[in-house]
Scaffold this active site. Sequence first.
Site, PDB file in Angstrom:
ATOM      1  CE  LYS A  51      -3.309   2.755   2.516  1.00  0.00           C
ATOM      2  NZ  LYS A  51      -4.589   2.049   4.054  1.00  0.00           N
ATOM      3  CG  HIS A  65      -5.448 -29.327 -37.315  1.00  0.00           C
ATOM      4  ND1 HIS A  65      -4.720 -28.182 -37.578  1.00  0.00           N
ATOM      5  CD2 HIS A  65      -5.021 -30.109 -38.651  1.00  0.00           C
ATOM      6  CE1 HIS A  65      -4.607 -27.871 -38.558  1.00  0.00           C
ATOM      7  NE2 HIS A  65      -4.309 -28.084 -39.063  1.00  0.00           N
TER       8      HIS A  65
END
Length: 519
Positions: free
Chosen positions: A139, A285
């Site tokens: 923070k 594929h």
Amino acid sequence: MSARIQRAILSVTDKTGLADFARKLAALGVELISTGGTAKLLRDSGIAVKDISELTGFPEMLDGRVKTLHPKVHGGILHRREDPKHVAAVAEHGIAPIDMVVVNLYAFEKTAAKPGVRFEELIENIDIGGPSMIRSAAKNFHDVAIVTSPTDYDAIAAELEREAGRLSLATKWRLAQKAFATTAAYDSAIASTLERISADSFQVQSETTTFPSTLRFSFHKTLDLRYGENPHQKAAMYSDGSDTGVANARQLQGKELSFNNIVDLQAAWDLAQEFDEPVVAIIKHTNPCGAATGKTLAEAYKRALECDPVSAFGGVIGVNRPINADAAEEMHKLFLEVIAAPAFDEAAKAKFATKKNLRLVEVAAANQKWVLKNVSGGMLVQDADIRPLADADLRVVTQRPPTPEETRALLFAWKVCKHVKSNAIVYARDGQTVGVGAGQMSRVDSAKLGAMKAQLPLAGTVAASDAFFPFPDGVEEIARAGATAVIQPGGSQRDPEVIAAADRLGLAMIFTGVRHFRH
């Protein structure tokens, strides 16, 4: 560039590289403050360190549950250096500024993964002080550097040495972003684990008993891809941090992996893992255009290639053994995109080195628990399709039982068929695919396509179907092609008609009771 880092708190569970990092900090004049086992490690390494209790004036207590939860820690971290009121407040209370926090957390996920872990042990491995310091430092990133990963130590030390003990705001912001991601993943792991514990028994339930009411995942990006499935799509790959599986594979050589390479690589790897004996799967594929077992990988590769050498061109290979020189010699003859294996020996790597674009990828086996599929507005989740076929599953439904040779071929074809897109028909013999019919809208068309694709004789083959035959025509087509036995799940309303057709054609047929749709 911000102010020089003068004071740091170090409190870590993973102590990898910490002593070297702390030594570099000390050499820059940074005062080191630490806790418990971390302080002991540093002292044992000959590094001067102040105990946290010296900073706070309060002893560690409650078996270590309370040690950093103190105003002299969080005040030192959280006060804004450019705010005169903050500076005056900490000065009034004798709070020294803390400019760097080096923290990683109790190993909650490792504890949760232990078989038979007790509830009490889980609770004690929920870190409180660590996340609090991480969040406080992140923070206040303008003034404080938060370091949560040993992988950042070298870069941070180098910047500090280069910049006379200072870190740039950009570096601090990057570290803060990583810190919040760390606490988010940590809290997510805790929430997901505790969700499986009922108040009745406080026993940790198996993850397989039910799906969580809230699905939480945390992945970190490992690779930006050139593009996605098509050039107009962007793509990246993310890792679960396990160091296993395709997402964490190690590429030894070759061009960058593409999105489609990785998808095919996964398909090849998955099929290869179905077998105990040496096996080679050639994928195009996402469908196998050839798969075979052999006494050696070289033999298995040659047999797999025989199925459909035209489609194999530019394919992706998966194997379940380290690749040696003999296998590399055979594979080297064909243009391939990717080879995935548990390992490559030095002779194999030397052989492949002449093909600069060929990707060699080492994969560590991973236990895949779930399969996810995106749908608009949400996600579908299912168990991975890893159910093995047991002897008790097999039911001969025809007048003629399969011969031992047919049975072996049927079980091989069944394993391959599981990895073919539905509707799927696989023709095979003796550990070798002969024809693959994939992804057709009707099962009879898959049977026709698989036969049409065959380069080897179909007479005497067997056939596997990933789901039941809705009509006898699929079985009739298989018999017409020359196959003598069929393995399929069964379960159709027309099973009696399908069985009657098999009997009329002299086929042996086995029902498994297990379906393997793959969409």
